[in-house]
Design a protein around this motif. Structure first.
Motif, mmCIF file in Angstrom:
data_model
loop_
_atom_site.group_PDB
_atom_site.id
_atom_site.type_symbol
_atom_site.label_atom_id
_atom_site.label_comp_id
_atom_site.label_asym_id
_atom_site.label_seq_id
_atom_site.Cartn_x
_atom_site.Cartn_y
_atom_site.Cartn_z
ATOM 1 N N ASN A 103 0.661 -1.171 0.021
ATOM 2 C CA ASN A 103 -0.060 -0.052 -0.115
ATOM 3 C C ASN A 103 0.890 1.249 0.189
ATOM 4 O O ASN A 103 0.650 1.951 0.991
ATOM 5 C CB ASN A 103 -0.796 0.033 1.203
ATOM 6 N N LYS A 170 -3.923 -3.199 -1.516
ATOM 7 C CA LYS A 170 -5.389 -3.824 -1.029
ATOM 8 C C LYS A 170 -6.413 -3.025 -1.585
ATOM 9 O O LYS A 170 -6.283 -1.677 -1.382
ATOM 10 C CB LYS A 170 -5.300 -3.534 0.448
ATOM 11 N N GLU A 171 -7.476 -3.332 -2.293
ATOM 12 C CA GLU A 171 -8.353 -2.583 -2.750
ATOM 13 C C GLU A 171 -9.299 -2.111 -1.690
ATOM 14 O O GLU A 171 -9.914 -0.849 -1.962
ATOM 15 C CB GLU A 171 -9.286 -3.546 -3.630
ATOM 16 N N GLY A 172 -9.273 -2.663 -0.459
ATOM 17 C CA GLY A 172 -10.071 -1.914 0.495
ATOM 18 C C GLY A 172 -9.349 -0.841 1.217
ATOM 19 O O GLY A 172 -9.682 -0.582 2.228
ATOM 20 N N ASP A 173 -8.005 -0.379 0.860
ATOM 21 C CA ASP A 173 -7.313 0.702 1.586
ATOM 22 C C ASP A 173 -8.004 1.703 1.765
ATOM 23 O O ASP A 173 -8.726 2.557 0.860
ATOM 24 C CB ASP A 173 -6.049 1.063 0.682
ATOM 25 N N GLU A 174 -8.288 2.178 3.023
ATOM 26 C CA GLU A 174 -9.232 3.206 3.194
ATOM 27 C C GLU A 174 -8.482 4.518 3.552
ATOM 28 O O GLU A 174 -9.344 5.628 3.806
ATOM 29 C CB GLU A 174 -9.953 2.771 4.719
ATOM 30 N N ALA A 196 -8.029 -8.318 -3.174
ATOM 31 C CA ALA A 196 -9.173 -7.819 -2.953
ATOM 32 C C ALA A 196 -9.488 -7.479 -1.201
ATOM 33 O O ALA A 196 -8.860 -8.091 -0.432
ATOM 34 C CB ALA A 196 -10.368 -8.840 -3.413
ATOM 35 N N GLY A 197 -10.458 -6.595 -0.978
ATOM 36 C CA GLY A 197 -10.756 -6.377 0.310
ATOM 37 C C GLY A 197 -9.423 -5.801 1.152
ATOM 38 O O GLY A 197 -8.594 -5.079 0.479
ATOM 39 N N GLY A 198 -9.244 -6.134 2.293
ATOM 40 C CA GLY A 198 -8.210 -5.655 3.237
ATOM 41 C C GLY A 198 -8.535 -4.203 3.553
ATOM 42 O O GLY A 198 -9.540 -3.661 3.563
ATOM 43 N N ASP A 199 -7.453 -3.621 3.944
ATOM 44 C CA ASP A 199 -7.393 -2.448 4.696
ATOM 45 C C ASP A 199 -5.749 -1.731 4.575
ATOM 46 O O ASP A 199 -5.069 -2.536 3.947
ATOM 47 C CB ASP A 199 -7.575 -2.247 6.054
ATOM 48 N N HIS A 200 -5.964 -0.528 4.968
ATOM 49 C CA HIS A 200 -4.389 0.000 4.770
ATOM 50 C C HIS A 200 -3.343 -0.738 5.435
ATOM 51 O O HIS A 200 -2.057 -0.708 4.930
ATOM 52 C CB HIS A 200 -4.586 1.589 4.978
#
Length: 220
Positions: A103, A170-174, A196-200
């Protein structure tokens, strides 16, 4: 192999991912040495210290291999998370070290503006109060100033050795824009994987450690 783990913003030498990486290597790959420096300092100093560390490791490796009459040099690789990914990219360009990015931050001069109510700095001729203005203090004690943002603006990213770079996003990096980061590194020719999904914070990093080590061993 030496691994230098470069932590992100609001982290330090005891970051979760860096600690997990070191413990995993100690258990399963004792021949791998993990370095976890603390980089809660201005960006110019971080860049200088990273280059100094890599030069030192290379010198020690060359000396060791010469003494042992080995033809295999000990490789140093970088793992950079978030803002650490930005620094890892810069240092890879400068040293040729292979790198795995998690990320990564690609435009810290813009994204760190979230701590300021002022417009982004565009040149070094801004008044000194803007340059010295403290925007944020990290948990590790780095006081980010307008001058630090200007340093980032003066050191925009490119990729000199794309064949030595793997990027996981991660596609879910907020926190950071995953599509923007993926597009940047793909345009530079690096290998990019959007997960897919995940977080920063890459909270599933522990489960991915076996493939992390495999990739780092293959890079270079």
């Amino acid at each position: 192999m030496n691994i230098v783990y470069i932590h992100g913003l609001d982290s330090d030498a005891n970051s979760t991912k860096g600690t997990l990486l070191e413990r995993y290597c100690q258990q399963y790959f004792p021949e791998i040495i993990v370095f976890r420096p603390d980089f809660n300092q201005p960006p110019a100093e971080v860049f200088k210290q990273l280059n100094r560390l890599i030069t030192k490791l290379k010198s020690e490796s060359d000396h060791s291999n010469k003494d042992s009459m080995s033809n295999t040099l000990t490789k140093t690789v970088l793992v950079g998370s978030s803002l650490g990914g930005y620094f890892a990219t810069l240092v890879s360009n400068n040293t040729g070290c292979p790198v795995l990015l998690l990320n990564p931050s690609t435009q810290p001069h813009i994204t760190l503006q979230r701590f300021s109510n002022q417009p982004p700095l565009q040149d070094t001729n801004k008044n000194i109060s803007s340059i010295n203005q403290v925007l944020h203090t990290t948990v590790g004690g780095w006081t980010i100033t307008g001058g630090d943002l200007q340093w980032f603006a003066d050191h925009l990213l490119s990729v000199k050795y794309p064949q030595k770079m793997v990027v996981w996003i991660k596609e879910g990096d907020e926190l950071l824009n995953p599509q923007l980061s993926a597009e940047f590194y793909r345009q530079q020719g690096a290998e990019v994987t959007l997960q897919a999904g995940g977080d920063h914070r890459f909270t599933d990093f522990a489960e991915q450690l076996p493939i992390v080590i495999k990739i780092l061993q293959q890079l270079g």
